[in-house]
Write an enzyme that holds these catalytic residues in place. Structure first.
Site, PDB file in Angstrom:
ATOM      1  N   GLU A  34      26.743 -19.233 -55.377  1.00 42.60           N
ATOM      2  CA  GLU A  34      27.194 -19.118 -53.971  1.00 42.60           C
ATOM      3  C   GLU A  34      26.692 -17.842 -53.312  1.00 42.60           C
ATOM      4  OE1 GLU A  34      27.949 -21.058 -51.802  1.00 42.60           O
ATOM      5  OE2 GLU A  34      28.036 -22.493 -53.440  1.00 42.60           O
TER       6      GLU A  34
HETATM    7  C1  FAD Z   1      25.935 -22.511 -63.423  1.00 45.91           C
HETATM    8  C2  FAD Z   1      25.238 -22.472 -62.097  1.00 45.91           C
HETATM    9  C3  FAD Z   1      25.628 -23.352 -61.101  1.00 45.91           C
HETATM   10  C4  FAD Z   1      24.966 -23.348 -59.872  1.00 45.91           C
HETATM   11  N1  FAD Z   1      25.291 -24.283 -58.918  1.00 45.91           N
HETATM   12  C5  FAD Z   1      24.506 -24.403 -57.807  1.00 45.91           C
HETATM   13  C6  FAD Z   1      24.674 -25.488 -56.889  1.00 45.91           C
HETATM   14  O1  FAD Z   1      25.579 -26.319 -57.043  1.00 45.91           O
HETATM   15  N2  FAD Z   1      23.831 -25.582 -55.837  1.00 45.91           N
HETATM   16  C7  FAD Z   1      22.824 -24.701 -55.624  1.00 45.91           C
HETATM   17  O2  FAD Z   1      22.082 -24.844 -54.667  1.00 45.91           O
HETATM   18  N3  FAD Z   1      22.637 -23.650 -56.470  1.00 45.91           N
HETATM   19  C8  FAD Z   1      23.433 -23.494 -57.557  1.00 45.91           C
HETATM   20  N4  FAD Z   1      23.240 -22.457 -58.427  1.00 45.91           N
HETATM   21  C9  FAD Z   1      22.204 -21.484 -58.139  1.00 45.91           C
HETATM   22  C10 FAD Z   1      22.775 -20.139 -57.716  1.00 45.91           C
HETATM   23  O3  FAD Z   1      23.325 -20.224 -56.439  1.00 45.91           O
HETATM   24  C11 FAD Z   1      21.612 -19.126 -57.821  1.00 45.91           C
HETATM   25  O4  FAD Z   1      21.426 -18.887 -59.201  1.00 45.91           O
HETATM   26  C12 FAD Z   1      21.872 -17.848 -57.070  1.00 45.91           C
HETATM   27  O5  FAD Z   1      21.886 -18.087 -55.694  1.00 45.91           O
HETATM   28  C13 FAD Z   1      20.842 -16.776 -57.367  1.00 45.91           C
HETATM   29  O6  FAD Z   1      19.541 -17.263 -57.343  1.00 45.91           O
HETATM   30  P1  FAD Z   1      18.578 -16.995 -58.592  1.00 45.91           P
HETATM   31  O7  FAD Z   1      19.281 -17.423 -59.814  1.00 45.91           O
HETATM   32  O8  FAD Z   1      17.268 -17.603 -58.306  1.00 45.91           O
HETATM   33  O9  FAD Z   1      18.436 -15.424 -58.667  1.00 45.91           O
HETATM   34  P2  FAD Z   1      17.441 -14.528 -57.816  1.00 45.91           P
HETATM   35  O10 FAD Z   1      17.468 -14.908 -56.384  1.00 45.91           O
HETATM   36  O11 FAD Z   1      16.122 -14.514 -58.489  1.00 45.91           O
HETATM   37  O12 FAD Z   1      18.117 -13.117 -57.969  1.00 45.91           O
HETATM   38  C14 FAD Z   1      17.968 -12.278 -59.121  1.00 45.91           C
HETATM   39  C15 FAD Z   1      18.600 -10.933 -58.796  1.00 45.91           C
HETATM   40  O13 FAD Z   1      17.917 -10.318 -57.693  1.00 45.91           O
HETATM   41  C16 FAD Z   1      18.835 -10.021 -56.638  1.00 45.91           C
HETATM   42  N5  FAD Z   1      18.164 -10.300 -55.363  1.00 45.91           N
HETATM   43  C17 FAD Z   1      17.403 -11.365 -55.025  1.00 45.91           C
HETATM   44  N6  FAD Z   1      16.983 -11.254 -53.764  1.00 45.91           N
HETATM   45  C18 FAD Z   1      17.467 -10.117 -53.273  1.00 45.91           C
HETATM   46  C19 FAD Z   1      17.383  -9.441 -52.009  1.00 45.91           C
HETATM   47  N7  FAD Z   1      16.729  -9.955 -50.972  1.00 45.91           N
HETATM   48  N8  FAD Z   1      18.014  -8.261 -51.883  1.00 45.91           N
HETATM   49  C20 FAD Z   1      18.720  -7.739 -52.896  1.00 45.91           C
HETATM   50  N9  FAD Z   1      18.839  -8.323 -54.099  1.00 45.91           N
HETATM   51  C21 FAD Z   1      18.228  -9.490 -54.295  1.00 45.91           C
HETATM   52  C22 FAD Z   1      20.039 -10.929 -56.866  1.00 45.91           C
HETATM   53  O14 FAD Z   1      21.226 -10.358 -56.346  1.00 45.91           O
HETATM   54  C23 FAD Z   1      20.067 -11.051 -58.389  1.00 45.91           C
HETATM   55  O15 FAD Z   1      20.776  -9.982 -58.950  1.00 45.91           O
HETATM   56  C24 FAD Z   1      23.915 -22.420 -59.645  1.00 45.91           C
HETATM   57  C25 FAD Z   1      23.557 -21.520 -60.657  1.00 45.91           C
HETATM   58  C26 FAD Z   1      24.175 -21.556 -61.868  1.00 45.91           C
HETATM   59  C27 FAD Z   1      23.710 -20.604 -62.938  1.00 45.91           C
END
Ligand code: FAD
Length: 611
Positions: free
Chosen positions: A440
């Site tokens: 989220e």
């Molecule tokens: C169990 C689980 C359930 C999920 N359910 C859903 C779902 O139902 N629907 C859905 O759409 N998604 C879902 N997700 C996805 C989840 O919302 C994302 O994992 C999350 O938004 C972060 O994206 P990412 O994992 O690609 O991390 P990244 O975006 O790669 O982030 C990695 C790190 O970098 C930081 N970061 C990235 N960009 C920036 C920025 N611009 N400024 C500062 N810091 C930054 C983040 O805070 C994080 O610490 C789920 C994930 C999991 C693991």
């Protein structure tokens, strides 16, 4: 001790003494309700949570979800409690009668959600998302879409998902590549792949309705070019019967640290060029539409964090009373005492109690503001409650999930070696809880939302509305001698928060964005710390008033009034004082850090990490 999920005595104090939710029943919207119906709803939820959800929690973690040839079986132990959830009409209890709901105030519905999520986060997650999918269709959908999709979602017959994330588009939602091509009949062909989709494929429902972010062919890059689509797993005919498969395939699920009973799915849309979606909320309006779902989910996720914290705390409390080690300080006998006699253990328990009760009150307050929108006298009042929700949402989400996780980790610590092993469940609570700081919108992204958007909203008017609520409570608390030192301290922290917020706003206009963003998480934490201070001061004042009233108010037979529970109110005042006098003061160091604005961060070039 009641259930080991959530202290309902404390919840009832927040509902009836602090927020006075019975007042809601005077409005037309909630006029069919009363304290009796609220209690009936909460008691029914408690039974379902304790008798059906909780027993399926640990087996669900062990069994996990099983993927086979594109289908996913959730742990078999989930089916019966899920069926009861559907039968009980829990998917839309808080909605209007017209859509099948029961008009239950959000704040009461949230108490039920806390119970369900504390009992079984994995299982409850399926219903949380289903409600959000139905809601977004209710708000933005056509009458046809509401009939075909929203109603079965609200009934719990269909499951719902929220599909944003793709391999290259996590926090960076604007990088979504899923594509939509308009067909002659007004539908869109959807082609693309999503990852990490909660409930993306399960055997819980007869159909799944995916709410998908995609870009219509030719639309601009970035978030501005995104649109939202309703994409059913199985097509729904106009008469509501199920048609053919809609070319949505699940090629696999993730294997995770926790949430093993939750199906986190990869979804392929349109591999055979036969996946149809219906536009929801207008072309290139995808982000606005999706935000409706995301805002609801963000508050829900803050609640999820503290629901896990709440059950972890109650498990730790139970253990601390049973486990015998050492003897109490100053005692001569050698017989072992329960570990709760040791000051360090009690301090840990009190720490957990403070964050659990404080954050639960904060989330319930935020949700209560949603109810107040329905009962507002005019547009100005609606705006006020809306502004408060806007500011509190990222704080509830990030602070609630971070602290909820810390509470779970403290529970592991209180149980010692037993906490690290699976028998007492707290290690599962910690594993399951960790996701709440990630999905989220990660907590880092929440803090950016607070510093970059929320505090500058309406030229700072929204955040000042929250501060004025806190100031009112301080004035009320100052009338009680016993609370004056705590109220005065909170007043001074609040002054510093106002000062640094103005500084942050000025620094942003002066363009020192990087430095501000480097503190964003700390800044959000300060907000969380101070908001809890506010709620505890408010709670202490109300508990003190109740104690005083009980001296003069008696039933005709001379007994104390029904609401009176001396031990509870006294314990509440002590808990509040402990938070305000022991846990809150370190906030001055955090405030001072931002006030001083040391620039070392800016001097730390990326290459220095790697050289
Ligand atoms: C169990 C689980 C359930 C999920 N359910 C859903 C779902 O139902 N629907 C859905 O759409 N998604 C879902 N997700 C996805 C989840 O919302 C994302 O994992 C999350 O938004 C972060 O994206 P990412 O994992 O690609 O991390 P990244 O975006 O790669 O982030 C990695 C790190 O970098 C930081 N970061 C990235 N960009 C920036 C920025 N611009 N400024 C500062 N810091 C930054 C983040 O805070 C994080 O610490 C789920 C994930 C999991 C693991």
């Amino acid at each position: 001790m009641g259930n080991k999920l959530c202290d309902l005595k404390d919840v009832r104090f927040v509902l009836y003494d602090l927020l006075n939710v019975e007042e809601l029943c005077k409005s037309e919207r909630f006029s069919d309700h009363s304290r009796e119906t609220f209690e009936m709803t909460i008691n029914t939820a408690e039974k379902l949570a304790v008798n059906d959800f909780a027993p399926a929690n640990e087996p669900g973690d062990v069994i996990g979800c099983k993927w086979e040839n594109g289908t996913v079986r959730v742990p078999s132990v989930y089916h019966e409690p899920y069926r009861k959830l559907v039968e009980g009409g829990w998917f839309c209890a808080q909605e209007k009668y017209e859509v099948g709901g029961q008009n239950v105030p959000h704040v009461v519905d949230y108490v039920c959600k806390i119970l369900f999520f504390a009992a079984n986060h994995n299982l409850a997650g399926y219903y949380g998302l289903t409600h959000s999918a139905a809601k977004v269709i209710e708000v933005f959908g056509s009458e046809d879409q509401k009939r075909k999709y929203m109603l079965p979602l609200y009934e719990g017959r269909f499951g719902g998902t929220m599909c944003l994330t793709e391999a290259q588009a996590g926090s960076d939602v604007g990088a979504v590549r899923s594509k939509a091509v308009k067909n002659q009949d007004g539908t869109y062909s959807i082609i693309g792949s999503k990852i990490f989709i909660t409930g993306g494929e399960t055997d819980l429902n007869e159909n799944i309705i995916h709410v998908v972010l995609a870009r219509i062919e030719g639309d601009p890059e970035g978030t501005k070019g995104l649109s939202c689509f309703i994409v059913p797993k199985i097509r729904v005919n106009d008469d509501g019967t199920l048609g053919e498969n809609n070319d949505v395939v699940c090629p696999g699920i993730e294997h995770k640290m926790g949430m093993r009973g939750s199906s986190t799915s990869v979804l392929a849309f349109g591999d055979n060029e036969n996946c149809r979606g219906e536009l929801l909320g207008g072309e290139r309006k995808g982000i606005v539409t999706m935000f409706n779902m995301m805002n609801e989910q963000r508050l829900l996720v803050g609640m999820q964090g503290i629901a896990q914290g709440s059950t972890a705390y109650l498990h730790a409390l139970d253990f601390a009373r049973e486990r015998k080690q050492g003897v109490a300080a100053g005692k001569k006998e050698v017989a072992q005492d329960p570990i709760v006699v040791h000051a360090d253990v009690r301090a840990n328990l009190l720490w957990m109690k403070c964050y659990t009760e404080g954050i639960r009150a904060l989330v319930l307050y935020a949700v209560f503001c949603m109810d107040r929108i329905h009962t507002a006298a005019d547009e100005n009042e609606k705006q006020k409650w809306n502004d408060i929700i806007e500011v509190l949402t990222p704080v509830c989400k990030a602070y609630g999930s971070d602290k909820g996780f810390e509470v779970c980790i403290k529970a592991v610590q209180v149980l010692g070696g037993y906490g690290y092993c699976s028998e007492y469940h707290v290690e599962q609570f910690a594993r399951d809880c960790k996701i709440t700081s990630i999905y989220e919108g990660t907590n880092g992204i929440q803090s950016l939302d607070l510093v970059n958007r929320k505090i500058s909203m309406k030229n700072g008017r929204a955040y000042r509305t929250v501060l004025s609520q806190i100031k009112e409570s301080i004035v009320e608390a100052l009338e009680w001698n016993e609370l004056i030192p705590y109220a005065s301290d909170l007043k001074s922290y609040l002054g510093m928060l106002e000062e640094i917020t103005e500084k942050v706003l000025n620094m942003k206009t002066a363009g020192v964005v990087e430095l501000v963003e480097s503190w964003a998480s700390l800044y959000l934490e300060i907000w969380g710390d101070i908001l809890l201070g506010w709620l505890f001061l408010w709670e202490a004042r109300v508990a003190r008033e109740r104690l005083e009233e009980s001296k003069t108010e008696h039933k005709p037979n001379g007994e104390a009034p029904d609401y009176f529970n001396e031990a509870f109110f006294t314990g509440k005042i002590i808990t509040a004082k402990y938070y305000l006098g022991t846990l809150l003061p370190p906030v001055t160091g955090k405030l001072e850090t931002i006030r001083k604005s040391d620039h070392a961060f800016l001097d730390m070039q990326e290459s220095f990490f790697f050289d």
